[in-house]
Structure formats: C-alpha cells, structure tokens
Scaffold this active site. Sequence first.
Site, mmCIF file in Angstrom:
data_model
loop_
_atom_site.group_PDB
_atom_site.id
_atom_site.type_symbol
_atom_site.label_atom_id
_atom_site.label_comp_id
_atom_site.label_asym_id
_atom_site.label_seq_id
_atom_site.Cartn_x
_atom_site.Cartn_y
_atom_site.Cartn_z
ATOM 1 N N LYS A 158 -4.497 -4.685 1.683
ATOM 2 C CA LYS A 158 -4.483 -5.644 0.932
ATOM 3 C C LYS A 158 -5.720 -5.997 0.070
ATOM 4 O O LYS A 158 -6.726 -6.454 0.502
ATOM 5 C CB LYS A 158 -4.028 -6.871 1.739
ATOM 6 C CG LYS A 158 -3.772 -8.300 0.620
ATOM 7 C CD LYS A 158 -3.229 -9.390 1.308
ATOM 8 C CE LYS A 158 -3.095 -10.498 0.643
ATOM 9 N NZ LYS A 158 -2.705 -11.744 1.332
ATOM 10 N N GLY A 170 1.534 -9.319 -4.052
ATOM 11 C CA GLY A 170 1.763 -10.853 -4.020
ATOM 12 C C GLY A 170 0.731 -11.629 -4.837
ATOM 13 O O GLY A 170 0.297 -11.185 -5.756
ATOM 14 N N GLY A 171 0.902 -12.843 -4.538
ATOM 15 C CA GLY A 171 0.192 -13.798 -5.494
ATOM 16 C C GLY A 171 -1.345 -13.717 -5.508
ATOM 17 O O GLY A 171 -2.277 -14.004 -6.145
ATOM 18 N N ILE A 193 2.623 -0.544 -2.029
ATOM 19 C CA ILE A 193 3.946 -0.927 -1.377
ATOM 20 C C ILE A 193 4.229 -2.156 -1.372
ATOM 21 O O ILE A 193 5.247 -2.849 -0.802
ATOM 22 C CB ILE A 193 3.757 -0.458 0.092
ATOM 23 C CG1 ILE A 193 2.713 -1.180 0.802
ATOM 24 C CG2 ILE A 193 3.644 1.031 0.364
ATOM 25 C CD1 ILE A 193 2.499 -0.955 2.351
ATOM 26 N N GLY A 194 3.588 -3.082 -2.283
ATOM 27 C CA GLY A 194 4.085 -4.537 -2.387
ATOM 28 C C GLY A 194 2.744 -5.364 -3.183
ATOM 29 O O GLY A 194 1.802 -4.819 -3.347
ATOM 30 N N ASP A 239 3.754 -20.660 3.534
ATOM 31 C CA ASP A 239 4.393 -19.558 2.701
ATOM 32 C C ASP A 239 5.448 -18.798 3.293
ATOM 33 O O ASP A 239 5.478 -17.476 3.051
ATOM 34 C CB ASP A 239 3.439 -19.009 1.889
ATOM 35 C CG ASP A 239 4.160 -18.230 0.509
ATOM 36 O OD1 ASP A 239 5.134 -18.589 0.289
ATOM 37 O OD2 ASP A 239 3.503 -17.254 -0.052
ATOM 38 N N GLY A 253 -2.819 -10.556 -4.175
ATOM 39 C CA GLY A 253 -3.435 -9.085 -3.976
ATOM 40 C C GLY A 253 -2.304 -8.086 -4.265
ATOM 41 O O GLY A 253 -0.874 -8.531 -3.837
ATOM 42 N N VAL A 305 -0.697 -4.567 -2.181
ATOM 43 C CA VAL A 305 -0.816 -3.849 -0.671
ATOM 44 C C VAL A 305 -0.654 -2.495 -0.905
ATOM 45 O O VAL A 305 0.337 -1.992 -1.695
ATOM 46 C CB VAL A 305 0.238 -4.706 0.169
ATOM 47 C CG1 VAL A 305 0.192 -3.902 1.581
ATOM 48 C CG2 VAL A 305 0.127 -6.019 0.155
#
Length: 903
Positions: free
Chosen positions: A629, A610-611, A607-608, A729, A613, A615
Amino acid sequence: MMSFLQKPFSVFLQVLFFLLLMCIPTFFAFHPNSSATSFGAAKYAVAEGNKEAEALLKWKASLDDNHNQAVLSSWVGSSPCKWLGITCDNSGSVANFSLPHFGLRGTLHSFNFSSLPNLLTLNLKNNSLYGTIPLEIGLLTSLNVLYLDKNNLTGLIPSSIGNLRNLSFLNIAENNLSGFVPPVIGQLESLVELSLHSNNLNGSLPPEMNNLTHLMILHLFSNNFTGHLPQDLCLGGLLVNFTAALNHFSGPIPKSLRNCPRLFRVRLEWNQLTGNISEDFGLYPNLNYMDLSHNDLYGELTWKWGGFHNLTSLKLSNNNITGEIPSELGKATRLQVIDLSSNLLKGTIPKELAQLKALFNLILHNNHLFGVLPVEIQMLSQLRALNLASNNLGGSIPKQLGECSNLLQLNLSHNKFIGSIPSEIGFLHFLGNLDLSGNLLAGEIPSQIGQLNQLETMNLSHNKLSGLIPTAFVDLVSLTDIDISYNELEGPIPKIKAFIEAPYEAFINNSGLCGNVSGLKPCTLLTSRRKSNKIVILILFPLLGSLLLLLIMVGCLYFHRRTSRERVSCLGERQSPHSFVVWGHEEEILHETVIQATNNFNFNNCIGKGGYGIVYRAMLPTGQVVAVKKLHPSREGELVDLKTFRNEIHMLIDIRHRNIVKLYGFCSLIEHSFLVYEFIERGNLKMNLSSEEQAMDLDWNRRLNVVKGVANALSYLHHDCSPPIIHRDISSSNVLLDSEYEAHVSDFGTARLLMPDSTNWTSFAGTFGYIAPELAYTMRVNEKCDVYSFGVVTMEVIMGMHPGDLISSLSASAFSSSSFSQINQHSLLKDVIDQRIPLPENRVAEGVVSIIKIAFACLLANPQSRPTMRQVASQLIARWPPLPKSFSEITLEDLMPQTTVTG
C-alpha cells in the site's frame, strides 16, 4: 307343641323388626355421622361425579386423534375416580388430574374448569397441547399445582392466573408463550416454584414479583426479558435454584442474593448485568453451580473460597473481572469446571489449583496471565480440557503435563512458551485437539506425537520448529485438520489424508517441505537439487567469500551517501537504512526489492485504491506474494497524513488475529512511503458481491462465515486490545476474502485507540453509507460506531448489495413502526435477501434469520441500545434458535428488535 312355640317366635321377630324401623330415624337424628349421612353424601357425590365426568369426557372428545382415545380408554362411565390419571378426595370429588408424558394433542378450550371446584393438582406436562391458556383457568381456586410445561401453548399468560391464590407450584415453561409477565403474578404469594423458561416472553418483569418471598425455584432463562431483575427475590432467604440466563437483563445483580445461604444453582449468563462481583455475592455453603459468564461484571475474585464446599462449576467468562486468580480457590475442592476466560485477569496461575483433584475443565484463555505453567498440574489427573491460549505465559511447557493422561483438549496457543515440545505429550493417548501455535517453540517435533491415534486437529504453526516431520505421523489415523505453517520444517509431508488434503496455507513459510500437495515441490526434485547445490557450494564458496567482502565495502559507502539525503523509518529487530523485516523470513528485504516487485508502482500491478493510498500486488524474490500500500504524497513530498500512517503501523504491528490482515513491514522515505501486508487472494467483499459469478460462489454458508469473521475481528479490537481499538471505517471495501472465503478486516488508516475515560472527539472519518447516524450531529467516536458499520456490512452480505434506503429507514427512528412502514414492514424476507443464490434451508436458514436479527440490533439509532461486538461474536457461535415459522413466511417485521438492549 312345636307349631305353638314357632308362632310366638315368629310374632316376636315381626315386632322386633317393626321396633327397629321405628327407631332408625331417631338414631340418625342423634348421629349425624352415621350411614344416613353417608347415603346423602354418596347421593351428592354421584351428582358431582356425573358433572365432573361429563366435563372430562367432553374434553376427551375434543382431542385430535385416535391415539388420545386409546390412551384414555378407561375414561368411560360416570365414576371418574377410577379413570387413568384421576384421583379423588374422601368425598368422591376429583382432586388430582395428572397425565404427563402421554402425547395428548389438543387444546384446553373445551375444558369446563368450573366443573372441577376441588381440583388440587393439574399436571399435563410434556404433551402436545396447543392454543392459548384459557382465562377460565382462574376458576380452579383450590389449585395447588399447575404443570403445563413442555407443550406447544401460545399467546399470553392470562391475567386471571392471579386468582389462583393457593398455587404453590407453577410451571408453564418450554412452550411458545409471548408477551409480558402480568403484574398479578405478584398475588401468588404462596409460590414455591415459578418456571417460565424457554418461551418467547419479553419486556420487564413486574415489580410485584418482589412479593414472591417464598420462592425456592425461579426459572426465567431463554426468553427475551429486559430491564432489571427483581431485587428482593431472596428476601425470604429460601431461594435454592435461580436461573435467568439467555435474556437481555441489565442493571445490578439482585441485592437480596447476598443473604441467600440456601442457593444451590445460579445461572445468569448471557445478559448485560453490571456490578462489582466482589460486593454483590455472599457466602454460599450449598452452592453447586454458578454461571455468570457473558455479562459486564467487574471487580476481583475476593470471595471466601473456603466456604464453597459444594461448588462443582464456576463459570465467569467474558466479563471485565480484574486482579489475580486467588490461590484460595484451591480450597473449593469439589470444583470440576473453572472457566475464567476472556477477562482482564493478570498474575500467575496459582499452583494451589492442583489441589482440585476433581477438576476436568480449566479454561483461562484470553486474559493477561504471565509466568510459567506450574509443574503441579500433573496432580490434575482428571483434567479433560486445558485452555490457556492468548495470555503471556512463558518458560518451557512442563513435561509433567504428560501425566494428565485423560486430557482431550490442550490449547496453549498465542503465548510465549520457549524450548522444545515435550515428548511426554505423546502419553496423552485420549488427546483429540492440540494447539501450540503462536509461541516460540523450537527444535524438532517429537516423534511421540505420532502415538496420539485419537488426535483430530493439530496446530503447530507460527513457531520456530525445525527438522523433518516424524515418520511416526503416518499412524495419526484420526487426524483431519493440521497447520504447520510459519516454521522451519523440511522434508516430505506424511502420506496420510490430513496432510494430503490440507490447503497449501497449512504448509507455507517453511524452509523445505515437499510432497504431492498443491503448492509444494515434489520430493524427488528437491532431493536432486540439494545434491547439485552441494557441488555448487563447494566450488563457489571461496569465490563468494571474496565477493561478499567487496559487497560489504560498497554497501557501506552507498548507505552512507543515501542516509545523508533520505529520512528513513523502519520496523523490526534489525534496522538498516534501506530495509525492513518481513515476519517469517530470516533475511531483511531491501525496499528497492519491493519497488522492483511492483515495477516501480506500475498501474498494471494495482489491485485497489483507497482514500490514503493505492494497493499493488508484488511477488518477492522469496516467492511470497504480498500487498503493498503506497501512501499518497502531497505537493511538498510529505505524507498527506503522517499521523494516519503511524497510527496504522503502531496498531497493526501488535495485532495477530486470523480475521485481521497481517502487517509484514513498512518503509517511509521522502519519495515514497509504503506498507507491506499479507496478500488476500479473492479481493474485497464489495467486489465479490458486485460480480455476478463471484456472488454465486458466495453461498449462504460462506456468507454466514464472513459475518462471523468480521465480528470476531471487531470483538478482538474492541475487547482484547489494550487500549481498545476503534476501526472507524468498516465497509465492504475493507473486508478481504482469502481463498477459503475467510474474512480479513483491513485498512486501519483511520483507526483510533479508545483510551479509558477519554472523550474521543475526533475529526470525521469513514465511508459514506456505513457511518453511524450519531456522527451526523456529534464527532464523539466510540466502539458503537463500528457496531453500526458492522450491521450495514452484514445486511450487505445478506442482500448482495448495499442496503441503502432500507438501513436509513430502519435506523432513522430506532425501528418505530411509523418509519418502518416506509419500506413495508410486511415485506417478506425471501424477497429482500440476495436473489442470485437459492433460498437457505434448515440450519442455514436459521442462521440467516438470526444474523439479520443481530444486524437490526446493531443498526439501532441509539448507540447505547446496540450490542457490543463481544456480545455479537458470542451470539454468532451459539446454537441458532429454530424458526418461528416457514422461512418463506417470515417478514422483516418478525426480525425487528421488540425492545432496546443496553450494550
């Protein structure tokens, strides 16, 4: 004979009359105060009266409507001394002109002030006068009282006001005056009252104000003043009423206040004042009201409280006050309000506060208080509000609390209270708000709470309460908002509006609640299942016992083999090699369960990204949906940044805030390491804004609430965590929205603890487009970096997309006009905000304008000029100020900070 006698008498009278006529000039010559002088004075007065009458009638004719003419119907003829609102001196000249509260509408520009040379009082307060204050008002050189407050006057304070040397009372408050206070104000050395409050005045106060040593009343509140307060304000020791709240004053408290024994009322809240509260104040036997909240004051409350005999209100919230609450505070026996919330106070609540028999508000939330709640609290019979939330208080809730029969609000949330909820709370018949959430309370909910028929909100969530909800709750007819989630409650929910209309989140994580509410099972189905379960248990219990013993033996062998080849890190009260604890669950969850729930981290469950890992969405066997995550592994099989992983865990494990994503657990193994969070339904803010359909669901009310949520989360991290936490962030990708569009800040992989007195030099982190400009030339990180990122996110929420060049241009030169012209400072706000939803109206429009002003202040290039997140969060809960003009006419220039504000 008679005619003869009458003739001489007649002649005698004629002669006598002639002699009198001859004597009159001589008499007047030797008696200058005689009627002759009066005749001359009268002749002069008539002439002056005509001149004054002419000036007054000319001004009357300039007024706008017939109402004014009707009010001034007595203004006819040439003798103004008999007119409404006019009184004259002994010479017949106008001395007092007083027409307050008459609704007069017009300007002062048709007023010939030179025609009233002897005027002592001009009182036109509380009318509808508009326009500027004319320069010619310096011609009223005899004036002693000038009241023009509560009108609609605009423009600057005229510098000619310095010519009114005899002025003792000057009140021009509650208008729309702007600009600076002219230095000539310091020439009015006879001033006893100076009221400038509730205008749009700005800039620093002139140092010449130190000359006003006869001041007894000084009102400066609700303006945009900056700089320092005049240090010699009370040099004469006469100051009685001093208010400078709701400005941007910085620097120290005026030193002269230490020797100002006549002080009766002091309001300096909502500024950025600094200084040691232990040293900057003296003894004030007459002091009745003091509010220093929402500043940057520090020190301890070491005052001689026995000398504050008349103090009724003490408000020092949202500062950096340390030490303990002094027991001597109980000697200020007239206290009605104590607000020491959001400070750094420690120690216990002194039982001596029970001596304050007049106390009706005791607000101590968000400190570091510990110990128990004194049973002596029962003596506070007048108490209306008790807020002790977010401390470290423990022990049982004293049953004596039930004797505070006038309580309207009771908030003991987020402490460490144990035991059961005392049934005596049912005696608080006027209680409207009850919050006991976030404690360790156990046992059943007392049925006596059902007697609180004026209760409107009740939060018992995040405890260990068990059993059934009392049937007496059906009598809670005023209840509108409830939350009983994260307990061990079971059985049917009451059939009243508050429960039936509550969202499912108000009931989650209980052992067996049922009812006709979305997400809960019907009670009939649950009952039948329980009966069948009993039969199954009776049959299978012996068999299960045997199997359990076998499983334990196999498990021990399996765990022994696994631990020899795997490195494991687990959190929770209990630790086993392959499990972690999910808060709110009795059982441990095997890490294999998470792997299975994500289908071995299958991309279809992603579902997503990031830098640090990817998710995944996962449904646990308990039925709970979580977000997992998975951290990126390196070629060697280790974490890319184990330090980052540990940072996120150690910070999040202690954070409990409604606007911050909750960490349920984690596991770190050689082949994979992951974090388990609460699942936030609607995904991140960036996704919601980029989707046409989802963006239209984000109306202005929801967007304002999103901004408030992010501000509250950052304020908590910066000011309520010890040591403070910098996120580093903040971006729209790291703000998640739940089903109610409530904001939750996530992804603390780059967060750092801000240790006091540290330099905080660090490696680069953050998301491009949200990073504070100072990080381009320095790697020194502080909380003002988050403030800048918050400003970017806020503008993104308002504009519906990343503000891009707008933000770059705005922050490039701290809002200098030359840089601002690149994006057209005259651009209309309505053309800049998100066009996919209708323009905001009324109070919502005021909120949008206020939030953009706050965002612009957060985007200032100089970090020290940006506000703190505590100040931002506080402004977002304050009442929105009215718009200066129609929303469709407001330009970006109108919203630019006029001066920098030291945070």
